[in-house]
Write a protein that holds these residues in place. Structure first.
Motif, mmCIF file in Angstrom:
data_model
loop_
_atom_site.group_PDB
_atom_site.id
_atom_site.type_symbol
_atom_site.label_atom_id
_atom_site.label_comp_id
_atom_site.label_asym_id
_atom_site.label_seq_id
_atom_site.Cartn_x
_atom_site.Cartn_y
_atom_site.Cartn_z
ATOM 1 N N THR A 58 0.858 -1.249 -0.036
ATOM 2 C CA THR A 58 0.044 0.056 -0.101
ATOM 3 C C THR A 58 0.926 1.095 0.022
ATOM 4 O O THR A 58 2.018 1.138 0.406
ATOM 5 C CB THR A 58 -0.817 0.038 1.458
ATOM 6 O OG1 THR A 58 -1.816 1.118 1.131
ATOM 7 C CG2 THR A 58 -0.141 0.098 2.293
ATOM 8 N N GLN A 85 3.675 9.573 2.467
ATOM 9 C CA GLN A 85 3.152 10.928 1.949
ATOM 10 C C GLN A 85 4.347 11.656 1.364
ATOM 11 O O GLN A 85 5.569 11.713 1.887
ATOM 12 C CB GLN A 85 2.819 11.980 3.298
ATOM 13 C CG GLN A 85 2.197 13.200 2.664
ATOM 14 C CD GLN A 85 1.661 13.977 3.828
ATOM 15 O OE1 GLN A 85 1.424 13.317 4.932
ATOM 16 N NE2 GLN A 85 1.110 15.147 3.445
ATOM 17 N N ASN A 91 -8.803 6.096 -2.744
ATOM 18 C CA ASN A 91 -8.123 7.360 -2.027
ATOM 19 C C ASN A 91 -6.591 6.800 -1.786
ATOM 20 O O ASN A 91 -5.853 7.149 -0.843
ATOM 21 C CB ASN A 91 -8.570 7.893 -0.694
ATOM 22 C CG ASN A 91 -9.731 8.477 -0.961
ATOM 23 O OD1 ASN A 91 -9.793 9.119 -1.896
ATOM 24 N ND2 ASN A 91 -10.740 8.479 -0.018
ATOM 25 N N GLU A 92 -6.184 5.707 -2.584
ATOM 26 C CA GLU A 92 -4.676 5.005 -2.461
ATOM 27 C C GLU A 92 -3.628 6.196 -2.533
ATOM 28 O O GLU A 92 -2.568 6.090 -1.794
ATOM 29 C CB GLU A 92 -4.631 4.114 -3.189
ATOM 30 C CG GLU A 92 -3.269 3.250 -3.178
ATOM 31 C CD GLU A 92 -3.230 2.345 -2.117
ATOM 32 O OE1 GLU A 92 -2.220 2.224 -1.390
ATOM 33 O OE2 GLU A 92 -4.418 1.393 -2.067
ATOM 34 N N SER A 142 -0.738 4.600 0.703
ATOM 35 C CA SER A 142 -1.288 5.422 1.278
ATOM 36 C C SER A 142 -0.742 6.192 2.635
ATOM 37 O O SER A 142 -1.112 7.209 3.095
ATOM 38 C CB SER A 142 -3.036 5.323 1.519
ATOM 39 O OG SER A 142 -3.007 4.141 2.284
ATOM 40 N N ASN A 155 -2.181 11.205 -0.817
ATOM 41 C CA ASN A 155 -1.283 11.938 -0.399
ATOM 42 C C ASN A 155 -0.200 12.358 -1.199
ATOM 43 O O ASN A 155 0.918 12.787 -0.926
ATOM 44 C CB ASN A 155 -0.619 11.223 0.835
ATOM 45 C CG ASN A 155 -1.425 10.949 2.061
ATOM 46 O OD1 ASN A 155 -2.035 11.849 2.460
ATOM 47 N ND2 ASN A 155 -1.304 9.710 2.679
#
Length: 638
Positions: free
Chosen positions: A54, A59, A81-82, A56, A85
């Protein structure tokens, strides 16, 4: 004065600290997970082969335009919303991840994304909302997956999409209106399972296409393929090979070389016809013309109120036309021709002239004077070594010129004079080793240029000035570097360039090319640049190498690297940034020197004042009295 010098030094040091602080902050963010490289305010975040499942939770640095490389991880599913950031990412690479599912909203927040690569994954379907939120997308690559279906409306919001690569999947068909509101210039459908492509709802919406690749599909060359055949006959773009798989009688035949009667032979009594695919096509069939004088068919005569003017066709060629009033398409392929002047009788108003596979060695100035109506001239796979000056001067309507597969060694400035309408120029598979300056400058409508598989090692300044190039192929030449100044920076409307299979020398001279490839937001570099030298970089991808590895002293490399010849004419610009670790000692040395000078000045001033102050007793009197005193003590009566 001493305090003023100290204040100035502190001010200079502190004024340069913020950018260095930001750089340290960027490194602190990236060093724990990925390697990052920042250049001209664009941050390359390289997270390849890191074992990520993943992204997410990570950032990117804020307010940094970024390119995110996530190839070779384990992102089997992209959740909603993967990439929330990573809202400043412009290029996203997700190849070789075993990706199976993209959930709705996975690309939310990527409003600036222009390039998306999903190649070499396990995707099976492209859903209607798969690319939701990617309204700025220009380049989409999804080759080498298992995609068998695309839902209607999947691309409808990608209004800026120019390049779509769907090769090597399992597609049987495309949904209606899939390309509606899409401005494609390049479409790759190779290696799928297409047997036909309809015009209505599919082909009709890609009128602005510049190149379409259709190879390695099992095309069923029956009446159902006539819409595709008709479309291919009318467009003036580069089309990859479309070869028939079935029926057996047409197996291996190129669709573009067939007639509509070959696809739909309903009038041949000896042909076993299977309705509706072979006989239910409602369009008019084109007449076939034989050598000699050409006249329209009986049915066409009956439908015309006026008799058409008979058209002529060279005796060794086969000519076709959609109707008696349209221009001729002349097929003179593999006719053992040694000179264009052998074509007799001269055709009237030809539109396309195919002379491939003959023995032409020289194109004379007078060969094409009677072919001013040509829009396509195919001279490929001959033995052409000489093209006389002004040979194409009369071809003012020509849009496509094929000179591939010949023995052309150089391109002169006046070679293409008169070709102001030319859009597509094919020069691949020659032995071209030299191009004169301004060779292409008069070709103001040139959009596609193939120079691959030649012997080029350099390009002259301003070589592409004045053109409208959108596709440039320089593959398999002898380029070790390419200058940006005067060459690549000429490509303002650039879409796609192929630089593969060149002996790239990955040293300081290639830095300008590397920067241009990574920073140019409007270009699409097709295929990766692989280093050939020095030996320590052989076989490595140029983009995978850090700048300091390529050029250990980057401060000596100008922002726009030039050729060795150019470097003698242009003074290189010094790198504006100096590390803080170097600047502080320098400022300390400067401060110490200034302080020493100030102290020395004050000391000299005091000495000067002392020297100028008047003495109470003359110096010579003092000395004399001293001497007399000493003598009196020794001999008081002398």
């Amino acid at each position: 004065m001493l305090s003023g010098v100290l204040f100035l030094s502190v001010l200079l040091v502190t004024s340069l600290t913020p950018s260095e602080t930001q750089s340290r902050k960027t490194k602190e963010i990236c060093k724990s997970r990925c390697s990052c490289e920042e250049r001209e305010n664009i941050l390359n975040i390289i997270c390849e082969n890191k074992g990520f499942t993943t992204v997410s939770q990570f950032q990117a640095p804020p307010n940094k335009i970024s390119q995110l490389f996530l190839n070779g991880n384990f992102l089997s599913r992209l959740s909603t919303n993967e990439f929330v950031n990573y809202d400043n990412v412009t290029s996203l690479y997700l190849g070789n991840n075993g990706l199976q599912e993209i959930q709705t909203g996975a690309f939310n927040a990527l409003r600036f994304l222009k390039r998306l690569s999903l190649n070499n994954n396990n995707l099976e379907v492209i859903k209607k909302d798969t690319f939701s939120g990617l309204e700025s997308l220009e380049y989409l690559q999804a080759d080498y997956n298992y995609i068998s279906a695309i839902e209607p409306g999947a691309l409808i919001k990608l209004n800026k999409l120019k390049v779509l690569i769907l090769s090597d999947n399992l597609l049987l068909s495309l949904p209606p209106n899939i390309f509606l509101f899409v401005i494609l210039t390049y479409l790759d459908l190779r290696g799928n399972r297409f047997k036909m492509l309809p015009f209505a709802g599919v082909l009709q919406h890609i009128g602005g296409i510049m190149e379409i690749q259709l190879e390695r599909n099992p095309w069923n060359c029956t009446c159902d393929l006539i819409p595709l055949k008709s479309w291919l006959d009318t467009i003036s773009v580069f089309v990859g090979g479309t070869v028939c798989e079935t029926p057996f009688r047409l197996h291996g035949k190129n669709i573009t070389q067939l007639r509509k009667q070959d696809l739909c032979p309903c009038r041949n009594a000896g042909e076993h016809v299977h309705p509706p695919s072979d006989c239910h096509f409602q369009g008019a069939l084109p007449p076939t013309y034989h050598p000699g004088r050409i006249t329209p068919t009986r049915a066409q005569k009956a439908s015309q109120t006026l008799s058409p003017v008979p058209m002529l066709c060279p005796s060794v060629c086969v000519c076709t036309s959609r109707n008696p009033h349209s221009s001729l398409n002349i097929n003179c392929q593999e006719r053992n021709l040694h000179n264009i002047s052998e074509l007799n009788p001269k055709p009237s108003s030809p539109k396309k002239l195919h002379l491939t596979g003959n023995y032409l060695q020289v194109i004379y100035r007078t060969d094409l004077t009677e072919y001013s109506s040509l829009e396509l001239l195919h001279l490929g796979n001959n033995r052409i070594a000489v093209i006389q000056e002004g040979a194409f001067e009369n071809l003012t309507k020509l849009r496509r010129l094929y000179l591939n597969g010949n023995y052309i060694e150089s391109l002169s400035q006046s070679l293409f004079a008169g070709l102001q309408s030319l859009q597509y120029l094919y020069l691949e598979y020659n032995i071209i080793n030299d191009i004169s300056p301004q060779t292409f400058n008069a070709l103001h409508n040139l959009q596609l240029l193939f120079l691959n598989n030649n012997l080029l090692s350099s390009l002259p300044d301003n070589v592409f000035g004045g053109t409208m190039l959108t596709i440039l192929n320089l593959r398999n030449n002898h380029f070790s570097y390419l200058p940006v100044r005067g060459v690549l920076d000429q490509l303002s409307a650039f879409i796609q360039i192929d630089l593969l299979e060149n002996p790239w020398d990955c040293n300081c001279d290639i830095m300008a090319l590397k920067n241009w490839v990574e920073l140019s937001s409007t270009s699409v570099v097709n295929n990766e640049i692989t280093c050939d030298s020095p030996s320590k970089h052989t076989g490595r991808l140029l983009r995978s190498l850090h700048n300091k590895v390529i050029c250990p002293e980057p401060s000596e490399v100008p922002p726009h690297s030039v050729s060795p010849t150019e470097s003698q004419m242009h003074t290189p610009e010094l790198h504006p940034e100096v590390p803080l670790s170097v600047r502080i000692p320098c400022f300390f040395v400067v401060f110490t020197c200034l302080a020493s000078i100030v102290v020395l000045v004050f000391a000299l001033k005091d000495l000067w004042l002392n020297l100028r102050r008047p003495a109470k007793v003359p110096l010579h009197s003092t000395i004399l009295s001293t001497m007399l005193s000493a003598k009196w003590k020794n001999d008081p009566f002398s």
